[in-house]
Design a protein around this motif. Structure first.
Motif, PDB file in Angstrom:
ATOM      1  N   ARG A  21       0.694  -1.024  -0.546  1.00 22.35           N
ATOM      2  CA  ARG A  21       0.153  -0.125  -0.112  1.00 22.35           C
ATOM      3  C   ARG A  21       1.246   1.495   0.022  1.00 22.35           C
ATOM      4  O   ARG A  21       1.664   1.072   0.224  1.00 22.35           O
ATOM      5  N   THR A  64      -6.162   0.798   4.505  1.00 18.65           N
ATOM      6  CA  THR A  64      -6.608  -0.660   3.868  1.00 18.65           C
ATOM      7  C   THR A  64      -7.470  -1.014   4.534  1.00 18.65           C
ATOM      8  O   THR A  64      -8.305  -1.055   5.599  1.00 18.65           O
ATOM      9  N   ASN A  97      -6.484  -1.769  -0.842  1.00 10.86           N
ATOM     10  CA  ASN A  97      -4.834  -0.418   0.408  1.00 10.86           C
ATOM     11  C   ASN A  97      -5.266   0.445  -1.111  1.00 10.86           C
ATOM     12  O   ASN A  97      -4.840   0.415  -2.616  1.00 10.86           O
TER      13      ASN A  97
END
Length: 460
Positions: free
Chosen positions: A286, A295, A308
């Motif tokens: 991410r 997330t 994400n």
């Protein structure tokens, strides 16, 4: 470059490191931005006097044009070495401009940064594109940045770190601080964000956005929330808690067959392994630069979505998705590898696909723009599923799906006979069902069979 080498180069066609120009562009900036993109990538060549189809048309050069070319090169900032040569092929002249990958990225042309995307040069415009570029060039990774507010040892959780080095089979005899330095988690006596997110006592004090939010919805949209929980703490703890949440909220069945002593084996409706891969992928890859988003794990009646911040990073072409890996957070990724949460670089996507296939569930769906999202469709009774989509399909298409549900080994001929129609009609409707993603062919035309994908249709 010899004439033969030139022809071999042209035969490769335009691509990541080769550009054709039929003539010298009227705007000098056009050549300078191509060179800028090459310098920001892996280097490349521009062949002036070659058209888009690879035909040598030649170019007319004189001292004025040669001087203008030198001026074009000077538009690059910082300066980069560009080799300029003239190649004769029969009675035609080809101008070749070649530059290596620059050591001082980023390079700009007329104040703008250009990068190479396949056979095209593109200007960076968005913040996310800028972050991706910095990361791809190995200059700035969030997890490698120093967290100036962090103090050692008062903010460091030694117990969590000890558990980590035991699992990673790292000797602690050289001392805690030395191990951290060897893992590149301490730079100039300052802790990196990787160390903070993995081993801090209060991770969210330094990185408030580094969390996983889990939400259970009623229905197939976001209208009704039944339950919500935010996972905090270090990244490993978040991963473990999010996985527990998924297991608790999804359905279990019990498998007795083949179990010793007639014991019951709990089987999750979607294999746990695919959630492990998706969650660790989200944590490792991410964009932690995106501080306005977490997330997300979202559970709906018909699917589970794990997403994400940060789409597919630009260094990975779409065609190589699932085969290449490039982490936005290489330190975090490396630490996860040490404790076997990441098995093999670039293999996670394949394991998600294999896990769903083995469970005879629809293949995961990946969305990669802005956010990276993977969708896992939950198993659903055929009668419920077909009822939910029948108004979006034709009568023959519904009948084909029903026939395949009742008789999975049905051939086109058998379906035509059963539905009192022609094989051509069956083939035409099967094509539509395949285009909608509701049907796929497994195996060869002779030995294979059709498989139904019970995904929602036009409901989102």
């Amino acid at each position: 470059m010899t004439t033969e080498e030139l022809r071999e180069l042209i035969e490769q066609g335009e691509g990541q490191q080769l550009e054709f120009k039929q003539s010298i562009p009227s705007k000098a900036s056009e050549l300078s931005r191509e060179l800028c993109a090459f310098a920001n990538a892996k280097g490349g060549r521009i062949l002036v006097g070659v058209d888009d189809k690879g035909k040598i048309v030649g170019v007319t050069l004189n001292n004025t044009i040669r001087s203008e070319i030198q001026q074009i090169v000077r538009l690059l900032d910082p300066k980069v070495e560009v080799r300029i040569s003239e190649i004769q092929s029969s009675d035609k002249t080809i101008l070749c401009l070649e530059c290596e990958a620059g050591p001082k990225k980023p390079y700009a042309a007329s104040g703008s940064i250009y990068v190479r995307n396949g056979p095209n040069s593109e200007k960076l415009t968005s913040t996310e594109e800028m972050h991706d570029f910095w990361q791809e060039s190995g200059r700035i990774f969030f997890d490698k940045m120093k967290c100036k507010e962090y103090k050692y040892p008062e903010h460091f959780d030694s117990e969590i770190f000890k558990a980590f080095i035991r699992k990673a089979k790292i000797t602690g005899s050289i001392g805690e601080k030395k191990v951290l330095e060897n893992l590149q988690l301490v730079v100039d006596d300052k802790f990196t964000y990787a160390a903070v997110m993995m081993f801090a006592k209060n991770v969210q004090y330094y990185a408030f956005h580094a969390t996983i939010r889990c939400v259970l919805f009623k229905g197939t949209n976001k209208r009704f929330i039944l339950d919500s929980k935010e996972m905090v703490g270090n990244l490993i703890h978040q991963f473990e808690e999010a996985l527990k949440y998924l297991i608790a909220k999804l359905n279990l069945r019990y498998d007795i067959e083949g179990q010793p002593g007639g014991r019951r084996k709990e089987v999750l409706e979607i294999p746990e392994t695919v959630f492990r891969e998706a969650l660790i992928n989200a944590v490792c890859h991410r964009s932690y630069y995106a501080q306005g988003a977490s997330t997300m794990v979202e559970i709906y009646d018909n699917r589970v979505e794990i997403s994400n911040p940060g789409g597919l990073i630009g260094v990975i072409p779409q065609k190589d998705f699932g085969h290449m890996s490039f982490s936005r957070n290489p330190l975090v990724f490396g630490l996860m590898q040490r404790i076997d949460l990441v098995e093999k670089v670039g293999s996670g996507i394949g394991r998600m696909r294999d896990g769903m296939k083995d469970a005879q569930l629809p293949a995961p769906v990946f969305k990669m723009t802005g956010f990276f999202t993977v969708i896992f469709y939950r198993p659903v009774a055929f009668t419920v599923w077909i009822a939910s989509i029948k108004d979006k399909l034709g009568e023959k298409q519904c009948a084909i799906l029903q026939q395949l549900n009742d008789f999975p080994d049905s051939t086109i001929k058998l379906m035509a006979d059963a539905l009192h129609t022609t094989t051509r009609t069956i083939e035409r409707n099967i094509t539509v069902l395949k285009q909608l993603g509701l049907l796929q062919r497994i195996g060869s035309a002779k030995e294979g069979h059709y498989q139904i994908n019970k995904i929602p249709l036009l409901l989102e």
